[in-house]
Design a protein around this motif. Structure first.
Motif, PDB file in Angstrom:
ATOM      1  N   PRO A  31       0.816  -1.222   0.000  1.00  0.00           N
ATOM      2  CA  PRO A  31       0.000   0.000   0.000  1.00  0.00           C
ATOM      3  C   PRO A  31       0.841   1.260   0.000  1.00  0.00           C
ATOM      4  O   PRO A  31       0.491   2.253  -0.643  1.00  0.00           O
ATOM      5  CB  PRO A  31      -0.801  -0.114   1.293  1.00  0.00           C
ATOM      6  CG  PRO A  31      -0.816  -1.549   1.604  1.00  0.00           C
ATOM      7  CD  PRO A  31       0.477  -2.111   1.109  1.00  0.00           C
ATOM      8  N   ILE A  32       1.979   1.219   0.717  1.00  0.00           N
ATOM      9  CA  ILE A  32       2.832   2.401   0.774  1.00  0.00           C
ATOM     10  C   ILE A  32       3.484   2.626  -0.588  1.00  0.00           C
ATOM     11  O   ILE A  32       3.508   3.741  -1.105  1.00  0.00           O
ATOM     12  CB  ILE A  32       3.906   2.224   1.872  1.00  0.00           C
ATOM     13  CG1 ILE A  32       3.225   2.013   3.217  1.00  0.00           C
ATOM     14  CG2 ILE A  32       4.841   3.405   1.909  1.00  0.00           C
ATOM     15  CD1 ILE A  32       4.169   1.639   4.321  1.00  0.00           C
ATOM     16  N   LEU A  33       3.968   1.516  -1.186  1.00  0.00           N
ATOM     17  CA  LEU A  33       4.640   1.649  -2.474  1.00  0.00           C
ATOM     18  C   LEU A  33       3.660   2.064  -3.575  1.00  0.00           C
ATOM     19  O   LEU A  33       4.036   2.753  -4.524  1.00  0.00           O
ATOM     20  CB  LEU A  33       5.333   0.329  -2.839  1.00  0.00           C
ATOM     21  CG  LEU A  33       6.425  -0.106  -1.870  1.00  0.00           C
ATOM     22  CD1 LEU A  33       7.095  -1.385  -2.348  1.00  0.00           C
ATOM     23  CD2 LEU A  33       7.468   0.995  -1.683  1.00  0.00           C
ATOM     24  N   ALA A  34       2.390   1.647  -3.448  1.00  0.00           N
ATOM     25  CA  ALA A  34       1.407   1.938  -4.495  1.00  0.00           C
ATOM     26  C   ALA A  34       1.172   3.432  -4.663  1.00  0.00           C
ATOM     27  O   ALA A  34       0.805   3.902  -5.738  1.00  0.00           O
ATOM     28  CB  ALA A  34       0.096   1.230  -4.193  1.00  0.00           C
ATOM     29  N   VAL A  35       1.357   4.186  -3.575  1.00  0.00           N
ATOM     30  CA  VAL A  35       1.114   5.626  -3.629  1.00  0.00           C
ATOM     31  C   VAL A  35       2.125   6.307  -4.545  1.00  0.00           C
ATOM     32  O   VAL A  35       1.801   7.276  -5.237  1.00  0.00           O
ATOM     33  CB  VAL A  35       1.191   6.220  -2.208  1.00  0.00           C
ATOM     34  CG1 VAL A  35       1.103   7.731  -2.251  1.00  0.00           C
ATOM     35  CG2 VAL A  35       0.079   5.659  -1.357  1.00  0.00           C
ATOM     36  N   MET A  38       1.414   6.548  -8.320  1.00  0.00           N
ATOM     37  CA  MET A  38       0.229   7.380  -8.560  1.00  0.00           C
ATOM     38  C   MET A  38       0.559   8.859  -8.591  1.00  0.00           C
ATOM     39  O   MET A  38      -0.120   9.640  -9.244  1.00  0.00           O
ATOM     40  CB  MET A  38      -0.803   7.140  -7.458  1.00  0.00           C
ATOM     41  CG  MET A  38      -1.550   5.866  -7.641  1.00  0.00           C
ATOM     42  SD  MET A  38      -2.869   5.880  -6.458  1.00  0.00           S
ATOM     43  CE  MET A  38      -2.980   4.184  -6.163  1.00  0.00           C
ATOM     44  N   LEU A  46      -7.243   9.773 -10.098  1.00  0.00           N
ATOM     45  CA  LEU A  46      -6.294   8.760  -9.641  1.00  0.00           C
ATOM     46  C   LEU A  46      -6.633   7.452 -10.320  1.00  0.00           C
ATOM     47  O   LEU A  46      -7.495   6.724  -9.859  1.00  0.00           O
ATOM     48  CB  LEU A  46      -6.399   8.609  -8.122  1.00  0.00           C
ATOM     49  CG  LEU A  46      -5.806   9.762  -7.333  1.00  0.00           C
ATOM     50  CD1 LEU A  46      -6.266   9.695  -5.905  1.00  0.00           C
ATOM     51  CD2 LEU A  46      -4.303   9.720  -7.419  1.00  0.00           C
ATOM     52  N   PHE A  48      -5.341   3.784 -12.128  1.00  0.00           N
ATOM     53  CA  PHE A  48      -4.320   2.761 -12.013  1.00  0.00           C
ATOM     54  C   PHE A  48      -4.692   1.657 -12.968  1.00  0.00           C
ATOM     55  O   PHE A  48      -5.851   1.257 -12.991  1.00  0.00           O
ATOM     56  CB  PHE A  48      -4.288   2.242 -10.569  1.00  0.00           C
ATOM     57  CG  PHE A  48      -2.983   1.647 -10.181  1.00  0.00           C
ATOM     58  CD1 PHE A  48      -1.935   2.449  -9.775  1.00  0.00           C
ATOM     59  CD2 PHE A  48      -2.810   0.266 -10.214  1.00  0.00           C
ATOM     60  CE1 PHE A  48      -0.736   1.892  -9.402  1.00  0.00           C
ATOM     61  CE2 PHE A  48      -1.605  -0.282  -9.842  1.00  0.00           C
ATOM     62  CZ  PHE A  48      -0.568   0.530  -9.429  1.00  0.00           C
ATOM     63  N   ILE A 237      -9.794  14.009  -2.600  1.00  0.00           N
ATOM     64  CA  ILE A 237      -8.430  13.544  -2.770  1.00  0.00           C
ATOM     65  C   ILE A 237      -7.939  13.945  -4.145  1.00  0.00           C
ATOM     66  O   ILE A 237      -8.387  13.420  -5.150  1.00  0.00           O
ATOM     67  CB  ILE A 237      -8.355  12.023  -2.611  1.00  0.00           C
ATOM     68  CG1 ILE A 237      -9.128  11.622  -1.366  1.00  0.00           C
ATOM     69  CG2 ILE A 237      -6.930  11.564  -2.513  1.00  0.00           C
ATOM     70  CD1 ILE A 237      -9.794  10.297  -1.511  1.00  0.00           C
ATOM     71  N   ILE A 241      -2.080  15.167  -3.261  1.00  0.00           N
ATOM     72  CA  ILE A 241      -1.909  14.496  -1.964  1.00  0.00           C
ATOM     73  C   ILE A 241      -0.937  13.328  -2.087  1.00  0.00           C
ATOM     74  O   ILE A 241      -0.100  13.115  -1.219  1.00  0.00           O
ATOM     75  CB  ILE A 241      -3.270  13.957  -1.457  1.00  0.00           C
ATOM     76  CG1 ILE A 241      -4.266  15.105  -1.365  1.00  0.00           C
ATOM     77  CG2 ILE A 241      -3.113  13.187  -0.177  1.00  0.00           C
ATOM     78  CD1 ILE A 241      -4.506  15.642  -0.031  1.00  0.00           C
ATOM     79  N   THR A 242      -1.049  12.567  -3.184  1.00  0.00           N
ATOM     80  CA  THR A 242      -0.153  11.418  -3.323  1.00  0.00           C
ATOM     81  C   THR A 242       1.284  11.897  -3.541  1.00  0.00           C
ATOM     82  O   THR A 242       2.215  11.246  -3.097  1.00  0.00           O
ATOM     83  CB  THR A 242      -0.576  10.506  -4.497  1.00  0.00           C
ATOM     84  OG1 THR A 242      -0.548  11.268  -5.704  1.00  0.00           O
ATOM     85  CG2 THR A 242      -1.955   9.932  -4.284  1.00  0.00           C
ATOM     86  N   ALA A 245       2.426  12.777  -0.113  1.00  0.00           N
ATOM     87  CA  ALA A 245       2.647  11.531   0.633  1.00  0.00           C
ATOM     88  C   ALA A 245       3.970  10.897   0.206  1.00  0.00           C
ATOM     89  O   ALA A 245       4.736  10.419   1.050  1.00  0.00           O
ATOM     90  CB  ALA A 245       1.489  10.567   0.404  1.00  0.00           C
ATOM     91  N   ILE A 249       7.060   9.970   2.520  1.00  0.00           N
ATOM     92  CA  ILE A 249       7.566   8.591   2.626  1.00  0.00           C
ATOM     93  C   ILE A 249       9.086   8.592   2.448  1.00  0.00           C
ATOM     94  O   ILE A 249       9.823   7.987   3.236  1.00  0.00           O
ATOM     95  CB  ILE A 249       6.910   7.674   1.568  1.00  0.00           C
ATOM     96  CG1 ILE A 249       5.435   7.462   1.893  1.00  0.00           C
ATOM     97  CG2 ILE A 249       7.626   6.325   1.491  1.00  0.00           C
ATOM     98  CD1 ILE A 249       4.652   6.805   0.783  1.00  0.00           C
TER      99      ILE A 249
END
Lengths: 275, 395
Positions: A31-35, A38, A46, A48, A237, A241-242, A245, A249
């Motif tokens: 989930p962290i890597l998916a951001v 994006m 957004l 994918f 969103i 935001i991504t 983020a 990260i």
């Protein structure tokens, strides 16, 4: 627990365990890597998988006065918090590790309390304390509140690096004529420097990442990055935001990764000392 | 000077090193948190705004109706408060007890300011018949004391009726017990999932050679380092109607239309387990690393099958780590605000959202404090019990 001559049943069990752990680690990490991909999305939605690569949303962050001011605020507050919480936490850790007083458990409980009391409760307490003093909506109020939350982490990290520290080194310093301050500066601090540095990074990130207290006590001029993100996620969103983020990260991975290396180094230094 | 010396005696010279942080935490943490929680059991509005009325009502026995003197005092202080702009405080406080009292106070104060003279209770009753009801005066009397159980009972969906008996509030107002139960249930389920998912991970990491285990450990530490808000944001993005998870579900043919994942209980569980799982794995891993591997091997050599050796020898030795991790996850989950606020739907908010609501929106600080007391008390109990059972010490 691994037997050198495993039965087929044990081998199957082991394979199942490895598969299960791989799934859990994937759940933690993906989930962290998916951001990240994006945030390089060229469109307003957004979607994918990606339709192309673009730095559009990073540009949008830099161009937005709200985001850049939030970033500057977070940086200023977190730096000041680090400068306050690190020395206070380091001194307290040295004191608490060496202390053999019956009051020690009470002190430890008090020093640890900001880490366990729900942050909503702490936030309201700050709000009630600061409102009559005129400290809500102020830089000073944010710094005090975040220092209270950050200092206990410094204590824990520095205390861990002090375990196994050879106290006779301090006595040796004193017996050679150094003043207590000199012993602290020339003997103790250089030896625990990695631990203190790790504590400083933790203090910085505690403040930089903190959301709830900031939501309660920060005024429009102290809006931090987390507040900006929280309200952005709550309202609608946008891909910006991504991008924010992703930057966070990268920042926390680099900072806390280095803190973790320092902490381990500090623990190794402590552990190598002969008992 | 004498006091300073006795402090030195109590803490030793190391106390001087702890003192600066200790003073900061006392002044900016312990005292404000204590003062804030005290608001949940003290009355502030009526004793501060109408001190003479409050004193007179405390002297009244609560039977029948108060005397004409009390009525005159109330009327005088009502006019004074209207002029001083503090009538709002009393009106709001009374409204918590009896809905509609706000208008009673404001309309009566307006009539009094218009020049209506009050010689006794009958004149007040002439303005509004509610002044002739014992319930009104009983509520005023409840709000007049120094200490109160009003907010604590209200947090448990109970109230004290005019005769002093504790009764339940009407069903449509009874919300807090439900929110508390939901908060505890969500926290318990999250802790349970963390045990089920985290135990095998910690076990594998602890039994692998360090050369392989250390890089894998970084995969657990990376989410641990990443801020809660960022990870919650990631889940909001992923769980959206047209997000990645729904895309995958439809691509795999598991469902032909998007599932309502965001703003659902399932979403709250997923995001909270994700955020809190490293807090379970890391302490358990620390404990497992110290469990000697020979004991399980000894059990095997004595004829135990692998399952027996695991359940009877390895599992008991790792229980302190399981309890410590579960306690950390459960207590962190109890007070969580950011994740439920962003991922949860309106019906899935936890107690922290109610506390925030009473602080920021409804400004009923007594209620915010009472809810905090009822959140912090069980949390402290769980922490102490976990500490006693597992021997876990954070510092």
């Amino acid at each position: 627990m691994r037997a050198p001559f495993a039965s087929p049943g044990q081998r199957v069990a082991r394979a199942a365990l490895i598969a299960f752990v791989a799934l859990v680690l994937g759940f933690l990490l993906l989930p962290i890597l998916a951001v990240i991909p994006m945030s390089f999305n060229p469109t307003t939605f957004l979607v994918f998988p990606e339709t192309g690569l673009s730095l559009r949303w990073y540009r949008a962050l830099i161009d937005s006065p709200d985001w850049s001011r939030a970033f500057r605020n977070s940086l200023a507050i977190a730096s000041t918090v680090t400068l306050i919480a690190t020395p206070l936490g380091t001194l307290a850790a040295i004191g608490i590790v060496r202390m053999r007083s019956p009051a020690r458990p009470i002190l430890v409980a008090l020093l640890g309390a900001p880490m366990v009391v729900p942050v909503v409760v702490v936030a309201i307490a700050f709000y009630f304390l600061f409102a009559p003093l005129g400290l809500t909506n102020s830089f000073a109020g944010m710094v005090i509140a975040h220092s209270v939350l950050a200092a206990p982490f410094v204590v824990v990290v520095v205390a861990a690096s002090l375990h196994g520290f050879d106290i006779s080194l301090l006595r040796a310093g004193s017996s050679l004529g150094a003043s207590p301050f000199m012993v602290l500066r020339r003997v103790l601090l250089p030896l625990i420097a990695p631990g203190v540095l790790a504590g400083a990074v933790f203090a910085f990130m505690t403040s930089f990442d903190e959301t709830v207290v900031a939501l309660f006590i920060a005024g429009p001029t102290q809006r931090t990055l987390p507040i900006q993100m929280f309200e952005g996620v709550r309202e609608q969103i946008s891909p910006a935001i991504t991008a924010a983020a992703t930057l966070l990260i990268i920042a926390s991975t680099l900072l806390l990764g280095s803190a973790e290396l320092l902490r381990r180094r500090a623990e190794r230094l402590g552990a190598q000392r002969p008992e | 000077m004498g006091r300073a010396l006795s402090l030195v005696r109590l803490f030793g010279r190391n106390g001087a090193l702890v003192a600066p942080l200790l003073i900061l935490l006392l002044l900016a943490f312990a005292v404000p948190v204590g003062m804030m929680l005290t608001r949940g059991v003290t009355e502030q509005e009526l004793p501060e705004t109408w001190p003479r009325t409050a004193a007179a009502l405390q002297a009244w026995d609560g039977q029948g109706l108060p005397s004409d003197t009390v009525a005159r005092t109330t009327a005088e202080e009502m006019v004074a408060a209207r002029r001083g702009g503090t009538l709002n405080r009393v009106a709001n406080r009374l409204n918590y007890d009896i809905v509609g009292s706000r208008t009673l106070i404001f309309s009566t104060a307006a009539r009094l300011a218009g020049g209506t003279r009050i010689t006794g209770l009958a004149d007040l009753t002439a303005i509004d018949p509610r002044w002739g009801e014992r319930e009104t005066w009983a509520a005023l009397r409840h709000a007049s004391g120094a200490t109160t159980s009003f907010y604590l009972w209200a947090s448990l969906d109970r109230r004290v009726d005019p005769d002093g008996a504790v009764v339940g509030v009407p069903r449509e107002q009874a919300v807090f017990v439900g929110i508390f139960l939901r908060t505890f249930k969500i926290s318990a389920v999250v802790a349970l999932f963390c045990i089920l998912l985290g135990y095998p991970v910690a076990y594998l990491l602890a039994t692998l050679k360090p050369r392989i285990a250390n890089p894998l450990l970084i995969l657990v530490l990376l989410p641990f380092w990443t801020s809660t808000l960022v990870r919650t944001t990631a889940w909001v993005v992923l769980l959206q109607t047209n997000g990645v998870v729904n895309g995958a579900v439809q691509w795999l043919g598991l469902s032909d239309r998007p599932l309502p994942l965001l703003y659902s209980r399932g979403g709250v569980y997923i995001a909270m387990v994700h955020v809190l799982l490293p807090f379970f794995i890391l302490p358990l891993y620390g404990v497992m690393r110290r469990v000697p591997s020979d004991t399980a091997r000894a059990a095997r050599s004595l004829g135990a099958n692998p399952l027996t050796a695991f359940v009877r020898v390895y599992l008991p030795q790792t229980m302190p780590g399981v309890i410590a991790g579960a306690v950390i996850v459960f207590t962190l989950a109890l007070g969580y605000y950011v994740t439920p606020a962003l991922v949860g739907g309106g019906a899935d908010q936890m107690i922290s959202a109610s506390i925030a609501f009473y602080t920021n929106q409804s400004l009923n600080w007594g209620m915010a404090a009472a809810l905090s007391i009822l959140l912090v008390a069980p949390l402290g109990a769980v922490l102490l019990a976990g500490r006693a059972v597992s021997g876990w010490r954070p510092i």
